[in-house]
Design a protein around this motif. Structure first.
Motif, PDB file in Angstrom:
ATOM      1  N   ALA A  51     -10.074   0.943  -0.578  1.00 12.71           N
ATOM      2  CA  ALA A  51     -11.094   1.847  -1.119  1.00 12.71           C
ATOM      3  C   ALA A  51     -12.485   1.228  -1.016  1.00 12.71           C
ATOM      4  O   ALA A  51     -13.473   1.916  -0.721  1.00 12.71           O
ATOM      5  N   ALA A  52     -12.567  -0.078  -1.250  1.00 11.27           N
ATOM      6  CA  ALA A  52     -13.870  -0.752  -1.204  1.00 11.27           C
ATOM      7  C   ALA A  52     -14.449  -0.773   0.200  1.00 11.27           C
ATOM      8  O   ALA A  52     -15.675  -0.819   0.372  1.00 11.27           O
ATOM      9  N   HIS A  53     -13.577  -0.715   1.225  1.00 13.32           N
ATOM     10  CA  HIS A  53     -14.044  -0.803   2.618  1.00 13.32           C
ATOM     11  C   HIS A  53     -13.528   0.389   3.433  1.00 13.32           C
ATOM     12  O   HIS A  53     -13.278   0.263   4.622  1.00 13.32           O
ATOM     13  N   ARG A  54     -13.407   1.530   2.752  1.00 15.90           N
ATOM     14  CA  ARG A  54     -12.825   2.716   3.389  1.00 15.90           C
ATOM     15  C   ARG A  54     -13.555   3.115   4.658  1.00 15.90           C
ATOM     16  O   ARG A  54     -12.944   3.568   5.631  1.00 15.90           O
ATOM     17  N   GLY A  55     -14.877   2.933   4.699  1.00 17.91           N
ATOM     18  CA  GLY A  55     -15.651   3.320   5.877  1.00 17.91           C
ATOM     19  C   GLY A  55     -15.319   2.514   7.117  1.00 17.91           C
ATOM     20  O   GLY A  55     -15.585   2.948   8.237  1.00 17.91           O
ATOM     21  N   LEU A  56     -14.730   1.331   6.931  1.00 17.50           N
ATOM     22  CA  LEU A  56     -14.362   0.480   8.053  1.00 17.50           C
ATOM     23  C   LEU A  56     -12.864   0.531   8.345  1.00 17.50           C
ATOM     24  O   LEU A  56     -12.421   0.015   9.380  1.00 17.50           O
ATOM     25  N   LEU A  57     -12.105   1.123   7.439  1.00 17.13           N
ATOM     26  CA  LEU A  57     -10.654   1.126   7.590  1.00 17.13           C
ATOM     27  C   LEU A  57     -10.154   2.557   7.785  1.00 17.13           C
ATOM     28  O   LEU A  57     -10.624   3.263   8.653  1.00 17.13           O
ATOM     29  N   SER A  58      -9.192   3.006   6.990  1.00 15.75           N
ATOM     30  CA  SER A  58      -8.611   4.331   7.173  1.00 15.75           C
ATOM     31  C   SER A  58      -7.843   4.697   5.917  1.00 15.75           C
ATOM     32  O   SER A  58      -7.457   3.823   5.128  1.00 15.75           O
TER      33      SER A  58
ATOM     34  N   ARG B 177       2.506 -13.429 -14.440  1.00 23.12           N
ATOM     35  CA  ARG B 177       3.372 -12.781 -13.459  1.00 23.12           C
ATOM     36  C   ARG B 177       2.707 -11.532 -12.918  1.00 23.12           C
ATOM     37  O   ARG B 177       2.097 -10.747 -13.653  1.00 23.12           O
ATOM     38  N   LEU B 178       2.837 -11.312 -11.610  1.00 23.72           N
ATOM     39  CA  LEU B 178       2.280 -10.121 -11.001  1.00 23.72           C
ATOM     40  C   LEU B 178       3.171  -8.934 -11.300  1.00 23.72           C
ATOM     41  O   LEU B 178       4.383  -8.989 -11.124  1.00 23.72           O
ATOM     42  N   THR B 179       2.593  -7.852 -11.717  1.00 18.16           N
ATOM     43  CA  THR B 179       3.351  -6.611 -11.933  1.00 18.16           C
ATOM     44  C   THR B 179       2.544  -5.461 -11.404  1.00 18.16           C
ATOM     45  O   THR B 179       1.341  -5.561 -11.165  1.00 18.16           O
ATOM     46  N   GLU B 180       3.214  -4.306 -11.259  1.00 20.57           N
ATOM     47  CA  GLU B 180       2.497  -3.124 -10.797  1.00 20.57           C
ATOM     48  C   GLU B 180       1.408  -2.745 -11.775  1.00 20.57           C
ATOM     49  O   GLU B 180       0.334  -2.275 -11.407  1.00 20.57           O
ATOM     50  N   GLU B 181       1.686  -2.971 -13.064  1.00 22.87           N
ATOM     51  CA  GLU B 181       0.737  -2.535 -14.084  1.00 22.87           C
ATOM     52  C   GLU B 181      -0.505  -3.422 -14.115  1.00 22.87           C
ATOM     53  O   GLU B 181      -1.620  -2.961 -14.296  1.00 22.87           O
ATOM     54  N   THR B 182      -0.319  -4.741 -13.946  1.00 21.18           N
ATOM     55  CA  THR B 182      -1.458  -5.652 -14.083  1.00 21.18           C
ATOM     56  C   THR B 182      -2.187  -5.877 -12.783  1.00 21.18           C
ATOM     57  O   THR B 182      -3.360  -6.250 -12.789  1.00 21.18           O
ATOM     58  N   GLY B 183      -1.512  -5.694 -11.650  1.00 19.79           N
ATOM     59  CA  GLY B 183      -2.129  -6.032 -10.381  1.00 19.79           C
ATOM     60  C   GLY B 183      -2.367  -7.531 -10.308  1.00 19.79           C
ATOM     61  O   GLY B 183      -1.603  -8.313 -10.848  1.00 19.79           O
ATOM     62  N   THR B 184      -3.442  -7.962  -9.666  1.00 13.65           N
ATOM     63  CA  THR B 184      -3.743  -9.395  -9.601  1.00 13.65           C
ATOM     64  C   THR B 184      -5.008  -9.668 -10.392  1.00 13.65           C
ATOM     65  O   THR B 184      -5.832  -8.786 -10.618  1.00 13.65           O
ATOM     66  N   ASP B 185      -5.134 -10.918 -10.796  1.00 14.50           N
ATOM     67  CA  ASP B 185      -6.345 -11.326 -11.510  1.00 14.50           C
ATOM     68  C   ASP B 185      -7.467 -11.687 -10.552  1.00 14.50           C
ATOM     69  O   ASP B 185      -8.576 -11.961 -10.978  1.00 14.50           O
TER      70      ASP B 185
ATOM     71  N   VAL C 147      -4.681  -1.161  -2.141  1.00 15.21           N
ATOM     72  CA  VAL C 147      -5.323   0.145  -2.356  1.00 15.21           C
ATOM     73  C   VAL C 147      -6.782  -0.049  -2.763  1.00 15.21           C
ATOM     74  O   VAL C 147      -7.689   0.637  -2.270  1.00 15.21           O
ATOM     75  N   ALA C 148      -7.028  -0.991  -3.684  1.00 11.61           N
ATOM     76  CA  ALA C 148      -8.405  -1.246  -4.130  1.00 11.61           C
ATOM     77  C   ALA C 148      -9.251  -1.807  -2.992  1.00 11.61           C
ATOM     78  O   ALA C 148     -10.418  -1.414  -2.810  1.00 11.61           O
ATOM     79  N   LEU C 149      -8.687  -2.741  -2.233  1.00  6.53           N
ATOM     80  CA  LEU C 149      -9.416  -3.337  -1.118  1.00  6.53           C
ATOM     81  C   LEU C 149      -9.733  -2.281  -0.061  1.00  6.53           C
ATOM     82  O   LEU C 149     -10.836  -2.243   0.494  1.00  6.53           O
TER      83      LEU C 149
END
Length: 440
Positions: free
Chosen positions: A203-210, A2-10, A199-201
């Motif tokens: 951060a990984a592409h912050r230079g192309l996003l905002s 199950r997806l939760t805030e604590e585990t995020g996604t696999d 948030v992780a995604l």
């Protein structure tokens, strides 16, 4: 699992370069939400008005004056303003529409649920940190209010764009496709799990996003809505098939989107043109003129829209925390002798009339003596009914204190040259405008 805030996604993107290339392609696409919505000047203008609208919702719930219907409520006003945002928020009002057969969302007939919803909005409005927003979401989730799920994140986005990404079906589909996840609609824990991944995604592409999550939400929206069919990650052959699919989808989408894109560009063009009319008329009548800070560099005639206008406002107009709001008013005429505001104009071609009223109301009530000034809402002739309907809303009860007028395009277009040549002061403009919210 199950997806939760604590585990995020696999599931995390296995090829950051592939995702980065797709984002670059999206940023350069003239029909994608990055250029048509995220970089749209009116998007930023709406943040303050939506924030003020949510405060009106909170105040009405606290005073037990909210009522038991969505139609005509302060919530309808602010959600309608959000739904008018391009693409990403289309249909945002659906989640809040009262569905009598299902009796959802249950915030109209159940007073306790209504109070919990107001408390949730108030907590998010007052806090400024991630922990406070997440605590408010968890608190609302514990109430188990039927029909009130993560669609409420669309309200929070306009309060905290660097903390809360928007939410809708297309964004969820896009995230699942990019991240290999299986986020389901309708549950706050699923939304919070997706938020962690976003948030992780980002951060990984912050230079192309905002740092504004509207950018990545727009990207995921376009992926989820089918504008960008994703490649299988098995080499050059799959990439070639994806490019063929992309060309096909883009061609099909262009046939349906070109009309809307043309209308949007025409709306922006018309807005600038009307600002130009007001600029030229104000200068001809001997006023100093201010053009909204985010519009001044727009091309107009053979130069810029702000040519011949003030490059800064008098200090007293930007005091008391009102600087950001005042600078975004479309056109302001100021008396050359003392720098007092003679008139303010908000041009509302296709965007929310609500936002323009809020900016003028804030100026009037936030600057000493503001209520004595002349306020004009400039809009197409066919929007008069919409203008008057907005003024009648409970959220604008204080509009009655102002001398607020509706100025139709046709009157301005037909009489501006004559007024500029033979007029003096505001007499000519007042003669062609229609009173709406005059003092009682």
């Amino acid at each position: 699992m199950r997806l939760t805030e604590e585990t995020g996604t696999d599931h995390r993107p296995s090829d950051e370069a592939w995702i980065g290339n797709l984002i670059r392609h999206w940023r350069e696409d003239p029909g994608a939400s990055y250029r048509t919505w995220f970089l749209w000047e009116e998007r930023i203008k709406n943040f303050r008005s939506i924030r003020r609208g949510l405060q009106a919702v909170i105040d009405e719930i606290r005073a037990d004056a909210f009522g038991n219907a969505y139609r005509g409520s302060s919530l309808e006003t602010v959600v309608h303003s959000i739904a008018e945002q391009r693409q990403v928020f289309k249909g945002a009002d659906h989640a809040f529409l009262w569905k009598p057969k299902l009796r959802i969302p249950d915030i109209y007939e159940d007073r306790a649920n209504q109070v919990a919803f107001g408390r949730f909005l108030d907590a998010c409005l007052c806090c400024s940190a991630e922990d406070g927003v997440l605590a408010a979401i968890h608190g609302l989730d514990r109430q188990r209010i039927k029909g009130l799920g993560p669609a409420a994140a669309n309200l929070l986005y306009f309060l905290h764009p660097t903390l809360v990404p928007p939410f809708n079906t297309a964004i969820v589909k896009g995230y699942n496709a990019i991240a290999g996840a299986n986020v389901k609609l309708g549950k706050w824990d699923e939304y919070l799990a997706m938020r962690r991944g976003i948030v992780a995604l980002n951060a990984a592409h912050r230079g192309l996003l905002s740092n504004d999550y509207g950018a990545i939400a727009g990207f995921l929206f376009d992926v989820g809505s089918g504008r960008y069919p994703l490649p299988e990650r098995d080499g050059a052959a799959a990439l070639a098939r994806w490019r063929e699919d992309l060309d096909r989808v883009r061609a099909e989408a262009a046939a349906t989107a070109s009309k809307a894109a043309l209308a949007a560009r025409e709306a922006d063009h018309t807005h600038t043109e009307v600002q130009g009319w007001l600029r030229d008329l104000g200068l001809a009548l001997g006023f100093d003129v201010w053009i909204a800070s985010n519009d001044g560099n727009r091309p107009y005639a053979s130069g810029r829209l702000s040519d011949g206008c003030l490059d800064r406002l008098p200090g007293r107009l930007t005091a008391n925390g009102s600087a950001e709001m005042v600078r975004l008013i479309d056109v302001i005429w100021l008396d050359k002798a003392d720098g007092d505001v003679a008139a303010t104009f908000e041009v509302e071609h296709t965007t929310s009339i609500y936002s323009g009223i809020v900016r003028m109301l804030d100026l009037a009530l936030g600057v000493e003596g503001g209520a004595a000034r002349n306020f004009f809402l400039v809009a197409p002739d066919n929007r008069e009914e919409d203008v008057r309907a907005q003024f009648a809303r409970p959220a604008f009860s204080r509009v009655a204190e102002l001398d607020l007028r509706y100025l139709p395009y046709s009157e301005l277009r037909g009489h501006r040259e004559t007024i500029a040549r033979f007029g003096s002061g505001l007499k000519g403009v007042l003669a062609i405008a229609k009173p709406v919210g005059r003092p009682r």
